[in-house]
Scaffold this motif. Sequence first.
Motif, PDB file in Angstrom:
ATOM      1  N   GLU A 383     -42.593  -8.407 131.528  1.00  0.00           N
ATOM      2  CA  GLU A 383     -43.983  -8.186 131.116  1.00  0.00           C
ATOM      3  C   GLU A 383     -44.947  -8.461 132.263  1.00  0.00           C
ATOM      4  OE1 GLU A 383     -44.853 -10.390 127.628  1.00  0.00           O
ATOM      5  OE2 GLU A 383     -43.366  -9.345 126.370  1.00  0.00           O
ATOM      6  N   THR A 387     -47.284  -5.670 134.013  1.00  0.00           N
ATOM      7  CA  THR A 387     -48.739  -5.854 134.061  1.00  0.00           C
ATOM      8  C   THR A 387     -49.253  -5.751 135.491  1.00  0.00           C
ATOM      9  OG1 THR A 387     -48.628  -7.292 132.113  1.00  0.00           O
ATOM     10  CG2 THR A 387     -50.630  -7.412 133.461  1.00  0.00           C
ATOM     11  N   VAL A 390     -49.234  -2.033 136.582  1.00  0.00           N
ATOM     12  CA  VAL A 390     -50.333  -1.272 135.985  1.00  0.00           C
ATOM     13  C   VAL A 390     -51.665  -1.624 136.641  1.00  0.00           C
ATOM     14  CG1 VAL A 390     -51.629  -0.875 133.861  1.00  0.00           C
ATOM     15  CG2 VAL A 390     -49.128  -0.959 133.797  1.00  0.00           C
ATOM     16  N   SER A 394     -52.859   1.589 138.766  1.00  0.00           N
ATOM     17  CA  SER A 394     -53.652   2.478 137.905  1.00  0.00           C
ATOM     18  C   SER A 394     -54.847   3.065 138.646  1.00  0.00           C
ATOM     19  CB  SER A 394     -54.130   1.715 136.667  1.00  0.00           C
ATOM     20  OG  SER A 394     -53.042   1.367 135.855  1.00  0.00           O
ATOM     21  N   CYS A 413     -40.405   5.910 134.080  1.00  0.00           N
ATOM     22  CA  CYS A 413     -39.691   6.510 132.951  1.00  0.00           C
ATOM     23  C   CYS A 413     -38.282   5.923 132.834  1.00  0.00           C
ATOM     24  CB  CYS A 413     -39.607   8.020 133.105  1.00  0.00           C
ATOM     25  SG  CYS A 413     -41.177   8.887 132.905  1.00  0.00           S
ATOM     26  N   VAL A 418     -43.271   3.358 131.363  1.00  0.00           N
ATOM     27  CA  VAL A 418     -44.300   4.358 131.576  1.00  0.00           C
ATOM     28  C   VAL A 418     -45.309   4.355 130.421  1.00  0.00           C
ATOM     29  CG1 VAL A 418     -43.108   6.271 130.419  1.00  0.00           C
ATOM     30  CG2 VAL A 418     -44.637   6.731 132.360  1.00  0.00           C
ATOM     31  N   THR A 419     -46.534   4.671 130.757  1.00  0.00           N
ATOM     32  CA  THR A 419     -47.614   4.775 129.761  1.00  0.00           C
ATOM     33  C   THR A 419     -48.142   6.204 129.737  1.00  0.00           C
ATOM     34  OG1 THR A 419     -49.320   4.184 131.371  1.00  0.00           O
ATOM     35  CG2 THR A 419     -48.238   2.367 130.189  1.00  0.00           C
ATOM     36  N   PRO A 420     -48.863   6.596 128.673  1.00  0.00           N
ATOM     37  CA  PRO A 420     -49.418   7.968 128.615  1.00  0.00           C
ATOM     38  C   PRO A 420     -50.309   8.298 129.801  1.00  0.00           C
ATOM     39  CG  PRO A 420     -49.509   6.973 126.441  1.00  0.00           C
ATOM     40  CD  PRO A 420     -49.060   5.888 127.385  1.00  0.00           C
ATOM     41  N   ASP A 421     -51.017   7.314 130.332  1.00  0.00           N
ATOM     42  CA  ASP A 421     -51.895   7.594 131.472  1.00  0.00           C
ATOM     43  C   ASP A 421     -51.092   8.039 132.689  1.00  0.00           C
ATOM     44  OD1 ASP A 421     -54.071   6.925 129.945  1.00  0.00           O
ATOM     45  OD2 ASP A 421     -54.126   4.828 130.625  1.00  0.00           O
ATOM     46  N   CYS A 460     -42.136   9.141 124.068  1.00  0.00           N
ATOM     47  CA  CYS A 460     -43.528   8.702 124.066  1.00  0.00           C
ATOM     48  C   CYS A 460     -44.295   9.500 122.990  1.00  0.00           C
ATOM     49  CB  CYS A 460     -44.157   8.901 125.448  1.00  0.00           C
ATOM     50  SG  CYS A 460     -45.734   8.064 125.674  1.00  0.00           S
ATOM     51  N   GLU A 462     -46.907   8.929 121.339  1.00  0.00           N
ATOM     52  CA  GLU A 462     -48.377   8.897 121.406  1.00  0.00           C
ATOM     53  C   GLU A 462     -48.939   9.805 122.486  1.00  0.00           C
ATOM     54  OE1 GLU A 462     -46.810   5.299 123.765  1.00  0.00           O
ATOM     55  OE2 GLU A 462     -46.312   6.445 121.964  1.00  0.00           O
ATOM     56  N   TYR A 463     -48.060  10.408 123.293  1.00  0.00           N
ATOM     57  CA  TYR A 463     -48.542  11.293 124.355  1.00  0.00           C
ATOM     58  C   TYR A 463     -48.976  12.628 123.755  1.00  0.00           C
ATOM     59  CZ  TYR A 463     -48.606  14.039 128.655  1.00  0.00           C
ATOM     60  OH  TYR A 463     -48.990  14.848 129.701  1.00  0.00           O
TER      61      TYR A 463
END
Length: 627
Positions: A383, A387, A390, A394, A413, A418-421, A460, A462-463
């Motif tokens: 975590e 953090t 990101v 970012s 990935c 990975v995040t949607p951004d 993902c 929410e993408y």
Amino acid sequence: MAARLIQRCSRLLAAARSFQASPVSILSECPRSCPPPLPLASPLHTSAPCRYTDSLPALKQKASGQSEKDFVAVIQSASTAEELLQISTEHGKNANRAAAIINQIAKVTDGNKVAAVVNDKRFGELLSTVNRQIQVIWNARLVGLLRSLHLLQLDNKNLFLRSVETEVRWRLRKFSIELLGRLARVIVPCAQTEEQKVLVLDLAKTVELRWTEVRDTKTLVNVIYSLSQVSKTLLERMEDKVLEFAELFTPEESRTITMALAAQNCRSLPILRALSFHLVQRNMDLSSAVIIDLLYAYAKLNFSQQQVLQKMASDLLPKVPELSSREMSGCIRSFSSLRYLNLPLCEAIAQACLERSPSLTPAQLSSIILSFAHLNFLPSQQEEFFTMVVQRLSSELDSLSPPLLVDLVWSLCVLQLVTPDFLQKALEPQIYNQFMGNANKPTNYSLKLTQINATAQLECPEYRGPLIPLSLLSASSPPAGGSNLSALQTDIRNVLLDVFPAKETCAFSRKTVYGHHIDAEFIYDSENKPLALRNFVDPHVLHSSGTDALPEGARRFAVKSWEFSNYCLRTKDLTGVYALCRRHLRAAGFLVVEVPFYEWQDLKSEWQKSAFLKDQIKKVVAEEMSL
């Protein structure tokens, strides 16, 4: 021969006069070698007997050697070029001493002051003295003079430099093999003009003829490092010498030889194995510089040996806090290329990234993350690490180059971070249009983009987009094997042909829209009976031939073979890209029948292989029913 005979006769005649011996006695003692004495109009030059004259040069050499020793001590005590130039006004009339002064000037002169020294009148007088008496300069000092003139940045067309190079070329056959090795280290990196390149070729030919004279490790290292790129024949002959001296090499010498092999992409397994063996056997702590260079060379030559990699990882572990960011990213990148996962070292590097994140550039941090992804390694402080990534990257996504951005997002990935951004940034049309469907671009990036697109679809939810169009996925799909099947894939196909005798019930080498291919695909109904594939919709392939949906209770299976290269070295853990493949296939609705190489190779008969595949299918079904 005639000249030597006359000289000996004259000495015998001179000795006869000094000892008042009669000509008759001389003729009786050497009737075949000495002609009768001729009447001389002038007195014959008399000299001491041979046994006395042989000792005179040695006495002179001893006396001059003592003064030379004092002279060397004087110039070595000088700390500046000005002092040496002042000494040259007194001792610079002798070519040997002038060459020694120039050599010492090259050692003590700062790079910023080279031009002032070279333009000094006294330095010009030293060069003139050397040029006039170049024939009498000692061999070792001549090679040192050539090195010094290059260090002092004389132009390659300089007359004095060309004069020294010409003299060196004429003396090549007179040099010892040790001196030839030193000369190779001097001239090869500086060879730019045609004359210098010819000198290098002549030097390589000379060493080729005399390679058996190599008797020490330093000369061997010099020859391999400098001339192995010039003459492949010489490198082949040097293999025997390396095996002979491998036990005596220091770690620095082993590094030099390995780097020389990597420079010309020469994967000489006997040399690499011998050097690695002795590095492991010696109880010596390797420095971080040696380890980093060895790792780079091993990665470039694709040479993996667990024992030496384990030693390098153990020696490097306590030095991680001392490594620079560049060295840290470089060493973990080499380990990942060799598929070697050392958990303590990776944890130490992850901790160092957390501690010095502000000092890491986006490229260095992305390189470390990519290495972790290749090894499928997640730090224990997952975590905190995520953090930090990101927060650190970012705001830097817009400044990253497209290849670096694709590598970073693909790595996240694989690590499931990975995040949607990040997905949205990598899947923008201006990014994927640079790689997808273009045969001139590296297919590696188009493949990574396809797998990023699959992650956005399968893992993902929410993408919301964008996604890569199907037409581009079709143009950039990975090869499915075809005629380039491995032995493991060929065996599996032959066994499946017996298990599924009906051709329509099993398909081989299937391309998918997820950036992966599967070795075989089949469908079982609720009663575990095979169904014809062509009747059903295939949402995972580029062009589906069927129209019907799968009946209730039916299951779609994918057979996937795992080769030796799909695993981390000496483990049963898949590397990142193949772990991602397994996740994607399962997320797409497949029951994955895995066939590891280490289990398949123990099967001898066709019956055992067929039974193994059937057991794997039953095992997968049981696991799916237990969920």
